[in-house]
Design a protein around this motif. Structure first.
Motif, mmCIF file in Angstrom:
data_model
loop_
_atom_site.group_PDB
_atom_site.id
_atom_site.type_symbol
_atom_site.label_atom_id
_atom_site.label_comp_id
_atom_site.label_asym_id
_atom_site.label_seq_id
_atom_site.Cartn_x
_atom_site.Cartn_y
_atom_site.Cartn_z
ATOM 1 N N ARG A 470 0.837 -1.211 0.000
ATOM 2 C CA ARG A 470 0.000 0.000 0.000
ATOM 3 C C ARG A 470 0.866 1.252 0.000
ATOM 4 N NH1 ARG A 470 -3.117 2.330 4.650
ATOM 5 N NH2 ARG A 470 -2.260 0.565 5.800
ATOM 6 N N ARG A 471 1.912 1.264 0.808
ATOM 7 C CA ARG A 471 2.788 2.442 0.863
ATOM 8 C C ARG A 471 3.584 2.596 -0.434
ATOM 9 N NH1 ARG A 471 3.937 0.153 6.448
ATOM 10 N NH2 ARG A 471 2.486 1.281 7.799
ATOM 11 N N LEU A 472 4.063 1.470 -0.945
ATOM 12 C CA LEU A 472 4.841 1.520 -2.180
ATOM 13 C C LEU A 472 3.977 1.986 -3.351
ATOM 14 C CD1 LEU A 472 7.514 0.973 -3.596
ATOM 15 C CD2 LEU A 472 6.878 -1.445 -3.757
ATOM 16 N N SER A 473 2.765 1.443 -3.454
ATOM 17 C CA SER A 473 1.853 1.841 -4.532
ATOM 18 C C SER A 473 1.470 3.314 -4.404
ATOM 19 C CB SER A 473 0.587 0.974 -4.504
ATOM 20 O OG SER A 473 0.886 -0.374 -4.751
ATOM 21 N N TYR A 474 1.305 3.759 -3.183
ATOM 22 C CA TYR A 474 0.952 5.158 -2.925
ATOM 23 C C TYR A 474 2.012 6.100 -3.485
ATOM 24 C CZ TYR A 474 0.239 9.381 -0.066
ATOM 25 O OH TYR A 474 0.066 10.667 0.379
ATOM 26 N N ILE A 475 3.266 5.812 -3.165
ATOM 27 C CA ILE A 475 4.349 6.663 -3.664
ATOM 28 C C ILE A 475 4.418 6.596 -5.184
ATOM 29 C CG2 ILE A 475 6.861 6.945 -3.748
ATOM 30 C CD1 ILE A 475 5.638 7.989 -1.181
ATOM 31 N N MET A 476 4.319 5.394 -5.735
ATOM 32 C CA MET A 476 4.519 5.218 -7.172
ATOM 33 C C MET A 476 3.345 5.723 -8.004
ATOM 34 S SD MET A 476 7.497 4.043 -6.916
ATOM 35 C CE MET A 476 8.144 3.202 -8.327
ATOM 36 N N LYS A 617 7.582 14.849 -8.107
ATOM 37 C CA LYS A 617 6.346 15.501 -7.664
ATOM 38 C C LYS A 617 6.688 16.908 -7.189
ATOM 39 C CE LYS A 617 1.895 15.343 -6.569
ATOM 40 N NZ LYS A 617 0.836 15.007 -7.515
ATOM 41 N N ASP A 618 6.096 17.894 -7.833
ATOM 42 C CA ASP A 618 6.317 19.293 -7.442
ATOM 43 C C ASP A 618 7.796 19.647 -7.343
ATOM 44 O OD1 ASP A 618 3.574 19.680 -7.220
ATOM 45 O OD2 ASP A 618 3.540 19.045 -5.135
ATOM 46 N N GLY A 619 8.573 19.188 -8.307
ATOM 47 C CA GLY A 619 9.986 19.527 -8.341
ATOM 48 C C GLY A 619 10.857 18.684 -7.424
ATOM 49 N N LYS A 620 10.243 17.812 -6.615
ATOM 50 C CA LYS A 620 11.016 16.952 -5.718
ATOM 51 C C LYS A 620 11.154 15.575 -6.352
ATOM 52 C CE LYS A 620 10.509 16.898 -1.185
ATOM 53 N NZ LYS A 620 9.992 16.629 0.184
ATOM 54 N N PHE A 621 12.371 15.015 -6.299
ATOM 55 C CA PHE A 621 12.629 13.704 -6.895
ATOM 56 C C PHE A 621 12.527 12.589 -5.859
ATOM 57 C CE2 PHE A 621 14.863 16.445 -9.981
ATOM 58 C CZ PHE A 621 14.278 15.979 -11.158
ATOM 59 N N PHE A 622 11.959 11.481 -6.295
ATOM 60 C CA PHE A 622 11.908 10.250 -5.520
ATOM 61 C C PHE A 622 12.604 9.171 -6.348
ATOM 62 C CE2 PHE A 622 8.418 12.822 -4.166
ATOM 63 C CZ PHE A 622 8.155 12.513 -2.842
ATOM 64 N N GLU A 683 14.381 13.455 -2.094
ATOM 65 C CA GLU A 683 15.042 14.718 -1.760
ATOM 66 C C GLU A 683 14.346 15.352 -0.558
ATOM 67 O OE1 GLU A 683 14.849 17.095 -5.235
ATOM 68 O OE2 GLU A 683 16.506 16.062 -6.227
ATOM 69 N N SER A 684 15.129 16.038 0.259
ATOM 70 C CA SER A 684 14.576 16.601 1.484
ATOM 71 C C SER A 684 15.245 17.930 1.812
ATOM 72 C CB SER A 684 14.786 15.613 2.635
ATOM 73 O OG SER A 684 14.436 16.185 3.872
#
Length: 994
Positions: A470-476, A617-622, A683-684
């Motif tokens: 669920r968490r992995l699918s949420y991010i992806m 997402k919004d300029g932030k990389f995952f 990124e943080s």
């Protein structure tokens, strides 16, 4: 949804991101059992399930009024507990036959298979040659390079006589006097073709059939090229579901799953194909059929491409699109997949162009139903995911994968996670486990096994996995892919090449190799079709296809490109757009490295084993990174600019900062991957620069001997002496009577995918099964006999030591339909005998499943002996527990001195484990280790002095179901590792077995 909001909700994402398994309804359905299983799924955290009629369904009959009433009950019960009930549109697969009802009853709607007969003949005096019977479309003759249409030259010869010496006139007239006479008539008409002249001829016959060989699961299939056939399928399936559960559409019913529809023939046909083809292309397909098998230059290429193109169009418009439109009109989404996904040759034959067809799915998908990933040995599997991923990411919709089938019962959470992570590293973000079985009694347990439901030994830990997904699918799903490369998919090259499968296979291997090379260098890309390129928007710095923008286009050297697309490519070249013609993998990688496609670089030994799915997402990389190997790998990652990095732990939901280093306006991190381990990093704004510490490690190992908690062990009985009067034969489970004594059955046998089975009536016979087992000494605990409700087919009685067994009760041992009886008072020290008296009142009579003796005992040298309360480190299968599947509890006490509790970290390590380990220390649950790394920090759970360690180890179902002794348990000595800073006084370590 912005990137900060994603982080904030990572711990507990919405239910819609969870997995949706197939729920195989495959036995006698009763409402109480259905209700229990629905709640089981809810408790383990699934988001919903697909109601899937499956092999073994005995009641109610699929498609009947009672079937739809059961579906209605399931949907309404699920709604009560906020669980989604989705619809799988078929009984077994592939979709399109309503459980084979339609092609059986409606012959005119059967799929048409264009068969091709070819033979070289030498004509001397007889100008006639035999050809196959069937609906002949065209017959061609080839002589000295010239093609002759011989269709009008068909004749018939009847080659057999039937006669009667006493034929009656009453067969013709109803008159009193009976005129007897001798009568003969020819039968067996055979078709012959007349060739125009003597010499060497090639004969090519194109004819139609509407049934397949038995090697296919469906002997008949639906004509998916005919819109009226599709309307029949909708009427018998979708409209009936609407009638019964339509009020739930859009509430807790959202999806209709379509599974593996295809044209089921290398050369598909449909009734009006000639007319449709001629209207579109301006020439006759029938007159040019020989081009499909003979190569005559450009005319053959054109005909082959047009033939496959029109088939793809008809399949798309008359089947896929009609079903998609029905779903849209009824507030539903079309989900599913079309097979094959990875074999470009089969794709060309059976579906046309996969990418074009998947365009019409609301959630396109794929399936991966073997326990493998797209590593060096299985490069082809990357296409399984990357092809549909290209469609889903261009459309910006989820990508579904049907997963884990055909993995057998040695399947573990570690294997499941390995496959999951690889799938998500390529682009999957919606998981459909295959499958949760309503029951596994009888041979059901081997129907594309395993079941990952309540029968699975690991089911009690399933919520860990469902939360992870669920968490992995949420991010992806909530982030967007960063993909800058597109690859023009050369499906038309395949169309023009077939049936030259050798040449097509070379192309297949090139595509597999290029795909693997790019992924191994962390260069994700998308396949695009010519049609997609035609619709692309051309800008100065790239081309836009759907929701994606590409800066590089790859083209495979010497493959077919249409005139329209050639013009587009020239236009792109004039704008200095980067087009790379692929000649070799090495040259391609050099070109791409110069272009610096990625804003990150991986380095280190074996960094090519790491697949990376970069998101934004919004300029932030995952970044989702996955180790595709079974080795530990340490890598360094370089990012452009200075930034903080944090790790998102999908198992726990925790987010923590990760130490970074800065150099020359770049950020560096190091990651240590255990076998098949994955990370999500993001990124943080938080920057964590940890100073390196020199640590001293000290270890204490657990003693080799463990205290063992009592448990019910298994003794498996799977070999029988089988008697029919004076005939004695040995049989091993499964042993149906028709395989042991085939002479009992008629001469009528049906060929199936897995061999012959009898048909027709059976003469009832008494068959006796006998087996023996030994008990070495008195047992102090209860012993039960466990069988399966469908494990014996036919009328039967069971005897133990001469006593008829009665009082079997239904009890869940590993399935809800186990039957159990207490045999404690009937067993004896020494030899015991079990006898089954069976009457062959059914065609499939026999014993299909092993008997299980269950009790607190050990099994050594084939004998049952009293329980032993000690176990050594090493496989438990070699210590008296050879065939047990389940959980065993290990206990040990260790004394730890106070000064060791001051270590920087205290880690518990399991260096050699294949199973799941649940850790308890001093009465507190610490962790459940389901996969790598099998290491945890236990510092906060320890105390000075005596510490109690309890390890609950669970193995797979394989040992019990197959009577195999796969290594299980704690295979290597666990140890506790104390990490001290170099200045700390270490003291002495004491390890005592209490």
């Amino acid at each position: 949804m912005n990137s900060n909001f994603i982080i904030e909700n990572f711990k507990n994402p919405p239910q819609k991101f969870n997995l949706y398994p197939f729920w195989f309804l495959n036995y006698i359905l009763d409402k109480n059992t259905l209700k229990k299983q629905i709640r089981e799924m809810k408790e383990k955290g699934v988001g919903g399930f697909f109601i899937h009629a499956r092999s073994g369904l005995l009641y109610p009959a699929y498609g009947s009024d009672k079937w739809f009433k059961i579906v209605k009950f399931i949907v309404e019960e699920s709604e009560k507990i906020s669980l989604n009930s989705e619809i799988y549109d078929e009984f077994d697969c592939p979709s399109g036959t309503a459980g084979e009802i339609l092609p059986i009853i409606f012959h005119q709607h059967r799929a048409k298979f264009l068969k091709i007969y070819r033979e070289k003949i030498k004509i001397k005096n007889d100008y006639f040659h035999s050809i196959p019977n069937g609906k002949i479309l065209k017959v061609f003759g080839v002589n000295n390079g010239k093609i002759y249409d011989l269709t009008e030259n068909i004749g018939v010869i009847k080659t057999g006589f039937s006669y009667s010496l006493n034929w009656s006139s009453k067969n013709y007239y109803s008159i009193e006097k009976d005129y007897k006479h001798t009568r003969a008539i020819a039968f067996n008409p055979n078709l012959y073709i007349q060739v125009p002249s003597k010499g060497d001829w090639g004969i090519i016959v194109f004819y139609l059939k509407d049934e397949q060989e038995v090697k296919f699961t469906h002997q008949f299939y639906l004509d998916v090229l005919n819109p009226f056939s599709t309307e029949l399928f909708l009427k018998f399936t979708h409209e009936k579901y609407k009638r019964y559960i339509g009020k739930n559409f859009g509430k807790n019913v959202h999806y209709f799953f379509i599974d593996e529809p295809k044209m089921f023939s290398q050369y598909p046909w449909t009734e009006k194909l000639e007319e449709i083809f001629k209207n579109k292309y301006g020439y006759s397909l029938l007159s040019n059929l020989y081009h499909l098998v003979l190569y005559k230059g450009e005319k053959s290429e054109k005909t082959r491409i047009h033939y496959r193109e029109i088939l793809t169009q008809l399949f798309k418009e008359n089947f896929i699109l009609k079903i998609k439109n029905w779903c849209s009109e009824n507030n539903l989404k079309l989900i599913g997949h079309i097979s094959p996904e990875e074999n470009i040759i089969h794709e060309g034959y059976l579906v046309g162009c996969l990418l074009d067809l998947l365009e019409f799915f609301d959630i396109p998908g794929t399936d991966l139903i073997i326990p493998a990933i797209g590593d060096q040995k299985h490069k082809i599997l990357n296409l399984t995911v990357l092809l549909p991923a290209s469609v889903s990411e261009i459309k910006d919709v989820p990508l579904m994968c049907e997963s884990f089938a055909c993995s057998d019962w040695n399947f573990t959470p570690a294997i499941m996670k390995k496959i999951t992570d690889w799938l998500y590293s390529i682009g999957v973000n919606f998981l459909v486990p295959h499958a949760f079985f309503y029951s596994i009694v009888g041979l059901r347990k081997f129907e594309a096994s395993p079941s990952q439901f309540y029968q699975w030994t690991f089911w009690k830990y399933y919520n860990f996995y469902s939360d992870y997904v669920r968490r992995l699918s949420y991010i992806m799903q909530e982030t967007k892919p960063v993909v800058k490369i597109c690859f023009l998919y050369p499906i038309k090259e395949i169309w023009k090449t077939l049936p030259d499968e050798k040449k097509a296979s070379n192309l297949q291997r090139k595509i597999e190799s290029i795909t693997f090379s790019l992924l191994s260098n962390q260069l994700r890309f998308h396949f695009i079709t010519e049609e997609k390129l035609k619709d692309a928007v051309i800008e100065k710095d790239g081309i836009i296809c759907g929701k994606m923008k590409y800066s590089v286009l790859l083209i495979l050297k010497d493959t077919y490109i249409s005139e329209d697309v050639a013009k587009i490519l020239n236009k792109l070249k004039n704008k200095n757009f980067s087009i790379i013609e692929i000649k070799s993998d090495e040259e391609l990688l050099k070109h791409l490295q110069k272009k610096k496609i990625n804003d990150f670089i991986l380095s280190g030994k074996n960094s090519d084993k790491i697949f990376v799915n970069q998101r934004k997402k919004d300029g932030k990389f995952f970044y989702f990174l996955f180790n595709t190997s079974n080795k530990k790998i340490e890598i360094e990652i370089k990012f452009k600019g200075k930034k903080g990095i944090e790790v998102l732990d999908c198992l726990t939901g925790d987010i923590y900062p990760y130490p970074v280093k800065f150099k020359n306006n770049s950020t560096f991190i190091k990651l240590l991957f255990h076998p098949f381990q994955s990370f999500i990093i993001a990124e943080s704004d938080r920057i964590f620069q940890e100073k390196e510490k020199k640590l001293v490690k000290k270890r204490i190992y657990f003693d080799k001997e463990w205290d063992l908690e009592e448990f019910a062990n298994y003794f498996i009985i799977d070999e029988w002496l089988i008697k029919k009067r004076k005939k004695h034969r040995m049989g091993k489970i499964p042993c149906p009577i028709y395989k042991i004594f085939p002479e009992l059955f008629s001469n009528k046998w049906k060929e199936t995918v897995f061999g012959k089975i009898p048909i027709g009536k059976v003469k009832e016979e008494k068959i006796e099964f006998e087996t023996k087992f030994k008990i070495k000494d008195n047992l102090k605990r209860k012993v039960e006999l466990v069988i399966e409700k469908s494990g014996i087919i036919g009328k039967f009685h069971i005897y133990l030591n001469g006593y008829k067994l009665t009082g079997f009760r239904r009890k869940k041992e590993y399935d809800m339909f186990n039957l159990v009886v207490d045999i404690t008072k009937l067993i004896k020290v020494g030899e015991n005998e079990i006898k089954v008296v069976l009457y062959t009142d059914k065609l499939e009579s026999g014993i299909y499943c092993p008997f299980i003796l269950k009790g607190v005992f050990f099994v050594k040298n084939g004998e049952i002996i009293p329980f032993e309360d000690k176990l050594l480190t090493g496989s438990w299968t070699e210590q008296g527990i050879p065939y047990f599947s389940g959980t065993i509890t290990y206990k040990q006490k260790i004394e730890i001195e106070k000064n060791f509790l001051n270590a920087e970290k205290i880690l518990l390590n399991f260096p050699k484990i294949k199973d799941v380990v649940e850790v308890e220390i001093n009465g507190k649950k610490v962790a459940t280790l389901l996969w790598h790394p099998y290491t945890i920090d236990i510092k906060k759970y320890l105390k000075e002095g005596i510490n109690n360690f309890v390890f609950f180890v669970t193995n797979s179902n394989y040992n019990t179901f197959f009577k195999k002794s796969i290594q299980s348990g704690i295979l290597g000595s666990p140890f506790i590792e104390f990490l001290f800073t170099i200045k700390r006084k270490e003291g002495n370590v004491k390890s005592k077995k209490i």
